[in-house]
Design an enzyme around this catalytic site. Structure first.
Site, PDB file in Angstrom:
ATOM      1  N   ASP A 204       0.869  -1.174   0.000  1.00  0.00           N
ATOM      2  CA  ASP A 204       0.000   0.000   0.000  1.00  0.00           C
ATOM      3  C   ASP A 204       0.907   1.225   0.000  1.00  0.00           C
ATOM      4  O   ASP A 204       1.508   1.569   1.009  1.00  0.00           O
ATOM      5  CB  ASP A 204      -0.894  -0.027   1.246  1.00  0.00           C
ATOM      6  CG  ASP A 204      -1.801   1.204   1.348  1.00  0.00           C
ATOM      7  OD1 ASP A 204      -1.704   2.097   0.487  1.00  0.00           O
ATOM      8  OD2 ASP A 204      -2.596   1.272   2.302  1.00  0.00           O
ATOM      9  N   GLN A 207       0.876   6.505   1.167  1.00  0.00           N
ATOM     10  CA  GLN A 207       1.677   7.558   1.790  1.00  0.00           C
ATOM     11  C   GLN A 207       3.074   7.640   1.178  1.00  0.00           C
ATOM     12  O   GLN A 207       3.579   8.736   0.920  1.00  0.00           O
ATOM     13  CB  GLN A 207       1.788   7.316   3.301  1.00  0.00           C
ATOM     14  CG  GLN A 207       0.471   7.332   4.037  1.00  0.00           C
ATOM     15  CD  GLN A 207      -0.227   8.679   3.997  1.00  0.00           C
ATOM     16  OE1 GLN A 207       0.391   9.726   3.849  1.00  0.00           O
ATOM     17  NE2 GLN A 207      -1.543   8.662   4.140  1.00  0.00           N
TER      18      GLN A 207
END
Length: 411
Positions: A204, A207
């Site tokens: 993921d 960020q």
């Protein structure tokens, strides 16, 4: 600003119209960037032009506007490939953001390839977007979720991942950077141990792709999710990188137009990836805006952005350390410019956020879609201040001044 010019944060701020406004009669200090970043003028202009001068549905149209919209829409795929250094344009699947990207992997790869008793390793640092889709597989397929905890500093030791791997492990799904703590995870080390055992690795990158250069080939991950609205682009834009060999293992996530080759009464054949995973009329204008955002980031240079944010993070860490009544959660070395904290005493994070808002300071309060991490720290909520390429030292000072107001009110 171009790469040849010095990094001038004040000049950069002029590119973001919203940063000049006031909130509650105070100049806006926007520190909620980990939730969603503000948009530079070139993104707003690109979307306005796409809607006002060039709009039509993409693919298969034979008229001028459709061809023009398709050209501008599809060229973003190459921009994303370059941004994350993927090998091929067809490894880039357009999505509405990281949440859809991870769900595509869960349904499109997990359902056909995982079965009861197979294991998925997750960390307690994960955002719910990298938890809930795997719970669906737990409920529908009997897949087991194996949890790995970080240290009290918010560091995820790759050795803990290695110890969690078993003969039943089929997938490791991890954030590259914690959205709550700013901690970086050593994905390259984890990729080596995963691929030695034939285990797939999903990252993921919601960020990490914002705060530094990303190279998916160097990381050696199988899947990488990124989301446009955190990358200074519009909401409803994002992408999934999927290695070609993994794409061949996937099935369609949704059915409809664009993702088919032929449809009959008794049979159907699907288009090749990535179109196989892109059903229906896509988010045309958001993706064009996403491409403009990537152009903007490339013009500044991700290395220069990371250096600026590191300087702001170092200054914020230094100033926070002077105030023992500010209790930070996660103080990993070299963390990103994301600070999660509570105040000593009875002040609830929601109250703190409200008082800061009265001073024009935008932070986020809550569990940040990371309830397992809150449970790990034995908290229900924190405040989070997250800094971006346009934030300044002065805004760090204003945040601390605002927190002193909160401290005094609840003393």
């Amino acid at each position: 600003m171009t790469m040849s010019e010095p990094y001038d944060v004040n000049k950069i701020r002029e590119d973001f119209p919203i940063l000049s406004r006031e909130v509650n009669n105070r100049p806006l200090v926007y520190l909620d960037n980990a939730a969603s970043a503000q948009k530079p003028r070139n993104v707003l202009q690109a979307m306005s032009r796409a809607y006002g001068e060039e709009y039509a549905n993409v693919h298969r149209g034979l008229h001028y506007l459709s061809n023009l919209a398709t050209e501008h829409y599809e060229e973003v795929r190459s921009k994303i490939r370059t941004f994350i250094n993927a090998g091929y344009d067809d490894e880039i699947v357009y999505t509405t953001g990281s949440t859809e990207s991870i769900n595509i992997v869960s349904y499109g790869w997990g359902l056909p390839n995982l079965t009861s008793g197979d294991e998925i390793i997750l960390s307690v640092l994960e955002h719910h977007a990298n938890i809930v889709p795997w719970h669906f597989l737990r409920e529908h397929r009997g897949v087991q979720l194996v949890w790995v905890e970080p240290t009290s500093q918010g560091i995820l030791d790759p050795q803990r991942i290695q110890e969690a791997i078993s003969p039943a492990t089929r997938l490791i799904a991890l954030s590259h950077m914690s959205n709550v703590l700013g901690s970086w995870i050593d994905i390259k080390s984890i990729a080596r141990m995963a691929h030695e055992r034939g285990i797939a690795l999903l990252v993921d990158g919601s960020q990490s792709s914002v705060h530094g250069s990303v190279d998916v080939r160097d990381l050696d991950c199988d899947f990488f999710a990124l989301t446009g609205h955190k990358l200074y682009g519009p909401s409803a834009s994002g992408a999934l990188y999927a290695r070609r060999e993994r794409l061949r293992e996937m099935q369609p996530f949704q059915g409809g137009g664009s993702m088919i080759r032929e449809v009959g009464r008794e049979r159907i054949t699907y288009a090749d990836p990535p179109l196989m995973l892109e059903a229906g009329t896509p988010p045309i204008v958001p993706m064009i805006g996403f491409g403009a955002a990537l152009d903007y980031l490339q013009s500044l240079g991700m290395t220069r952005i990371a250096s600026h944010e590191a300087e702001i993070a170092a200054y914020a860490s230094q100033e926070f350390a002077k105030e023992p009544w500010i209790i930070q959660q996660g103080v990993a070395p070299n963390k990103g410019a994301i600070f999660s904290f509570v105040l000593e005493g009875a002040a609830h994070p929601h109250d703190i956020s409200t008082i800061l808002d009265q001073q024009g300071i935008a932070v986020r309060a809550g569990h940040h879609c990371a309830q397992p991490l809150m449970e790990f720290f034995q908290l229900t909520a924190t405040c989070r201040a997250s800094f971006a390429l346009y934030n300044t030292r002065d805004e760090v000072d204003r945040l601390l001044a605002g927190l002193r107001v909160c401290r005094d009110l609840f003393a």
